[in-house]
Design an enzyme around this catalytic site. Structure first.
Site, PDB file in Angstrom:
ATOM      1  N   ASP A  19       0.868  -1.170   0.000  1.00 21.64           N
ATOM      2  CA  ASP A  19       0.000   0.000   0.000  1.00 21.64           C
ATOM      3  C   ASP A  19       0.913   1.230   0.000  1.00 21.64           C
ATOM      4  O   ASP A  19       2.125   1.121   0.206  1.00 21.64           O
ATOM      5  CB  ASP A  19      -0.880  -0.045   1.257  1.00 21.64           C
ATOM      6  N   ASP A  21      -0.157   5.144   1.073  1.00 23.32           N
ATOM      7  CA  ASP A  21      -0.381   6.113   2.151  1.00 23.32           C
ATOM      8  C   ASP A  21      -0.441   5.411   3.501  1.00 23.32           C
ATOM      9  O   ASP A  21      -1.256   4.509   3.712  1.00 23.32           O
ATOM     10  CB  ASP A  21      -1.680   6.881   1.904  1.00 23.32           C
ATOM     11  N   THR A 112      -2.349   0.818  -4.452  1.00 27.98           N
ATOM     12  CA  THR A 112      -2.875   1.948  -3.699  1.00 27.98           C
ATOM     13  C   THR A 112      -4.284   2.308  -4.119  1.00 27.98           C
ATOM     14  O   THR A 112      -4.680   2.087  -5.268  1.00 27.98           O
ATOM     15  CB  THR A 112      -1.959   3.181  -3.878  1.00 27.98           C
ATOM     16  N   SER A 113      -5.034   2.895  -3.200  1.00 26.11           N
ATOM     17  CA  SER A 113      -6.371   3.393  -3.505  1.00 26.11           C
ATOM     18  C   SER A 113      -6.324   4.768  -4.156  1.00 26.11           C
ATOM     19  O   SER A 113      -7.361   5.283  -4.576  1.00 26.11           O
ATOM     20  CB  SER A 113      -7.212   3.458  -2.218  1.00 26.11           C
ATOM     21  N   LYS A 144     -10.527  -1.358  -2.133  1.00 24.49           N
ATOM     22  CA  LYS A 144     -10.357  -2.068  -0.879  1.00 24.49           C
ATOM     23  C   LYS A 144     -11.576  -1.808   0.006  1.00 24.49           C
ATOM     24  O   LYS A 144     -12.074  -0.692   0.023  1.00 24.49           O
ATOM     25  CB  LYS A 144      -9.083  -1.584  -0.170  1.00 24.49           C
ATOM     26  N   ASP A 169      -1.489  -0.578   6.225  1.00 29.16           N
ATOM     27  CA  ASP A 169      -1.666   0.137   7.497  1.00 29.16           C
ATOM     28  C   ASP A 169      -3.123   0.294   7.880  1.00 29.16           C
ATOM     29  O   ASP A 169      -3.437   0.450   9.054  1.00 29.16           O
ATOM     30  CB  ASP A 169      -1.036   1.535   7.402  1.00 29.16           C
TER      31      ASP A 169
END
Length: 225
Positions: A19, A21, A112-113, A144, A169
């Site tokens: 991921d 961030d 990543t989103s 996600k 995270d």
């Protein structure tokens, strides 16, 4: 940090999936500045709303609010544009750059989103070289905690997702990694409160390194000293 006996230190992996961030970089201050403006504009309880934004795609976060007369796609684009223009305070998670430098370039991916343009902007701000393989918000129909993003990341690396270690995270990302069938390492550097998790945790990458075997497998090890 996990003990050396934790399962993720006991098995080799074909690839690592990260991921972004909160996992490779800290963008909380920038993200919360932008989302606070958006929440105020729409009459939301800003403090309560900010607890819901992390780890998810902007369009999913906005859609969940079910605000009358709001176009989630248009609002998500506004968020993305604002975040691209505000990377003040975006910094790498401790030790992330050095750790990534030890992972072969064809054996890790970013999942990543964030939209691709924003991901590249934040990586640049944090001084992290983008990987060859990236899965971003545009690449999946469902964000996600749906596992599609991690399955796709593994596919693009040419390995089974079950042979990957996911670094995450946020709760939605952890659930995505679990649902994909991958092992998960939780990065807690940006957590203000302890997270209850059955997965091993690290608060940064400074005490970690990766060992690459002759047959191309990756093993996590603790640095000596």
């Amino acid at each position: 940090m996990s003990t050396p006996g934790s399962s993720v230190f006991a098995r080799p992996y074909r690839a690592f999936l990260f991921d972004m961030d909160g996992t490779l970089l800290n963008s909380i201050a920038a993200a919360e500045r932008v989302w606070s403006l958006w929440a105020e504009r729409h009459g939301l309880d800003v403090a309560a709303f900010l607890t819901t934004i992390h780890g998810a795609r902007a369009i999913d976060t906005i859609t969940r609010q079910a605000l009358p007369g709001v176009d989630p796609e248009a609002e998500a684009q506004w968020i993305t544009d604002a975040e691209i223009n505000d990377v003040r305070g975006v910094v790498p998670i401790a030790g992330a750059g050095a750790f990534l430098a030890g992972v072969p370039a064809d054996q890790w991916a970013l999942v990543t989103s964030a939209p691709r343009e924003l991901a590249l902007r934040r990586l640049q701000a944090a001084g992290i070289t983008p990987p060859t393989v990236m899965v971003t918000a545009e690449d999946v129909a469902l964000g996600k905690p749906d596992p599609a993003c991690y399955v796709l990341g593994a596919q693009r690396l040419g390995v089974p997702v079950q042979d990957c270690l996911v670094f995450e995270d946020a709760t939605v990302g952890i659930r995505a990694g679990e649902a994909a069938g991958a092992d998960v390492m939780v990065v807690t550097s940006t957590h203000l409160q302890p997270m209850e998790t059955s997965h091993p945790t690290i608060d940064g990458y400074g005490k970690l390194q990766v060992r690459c075997s002759a047959d191309g497998l990756l093993t996590l090890v603790h640095k000596a000293g």
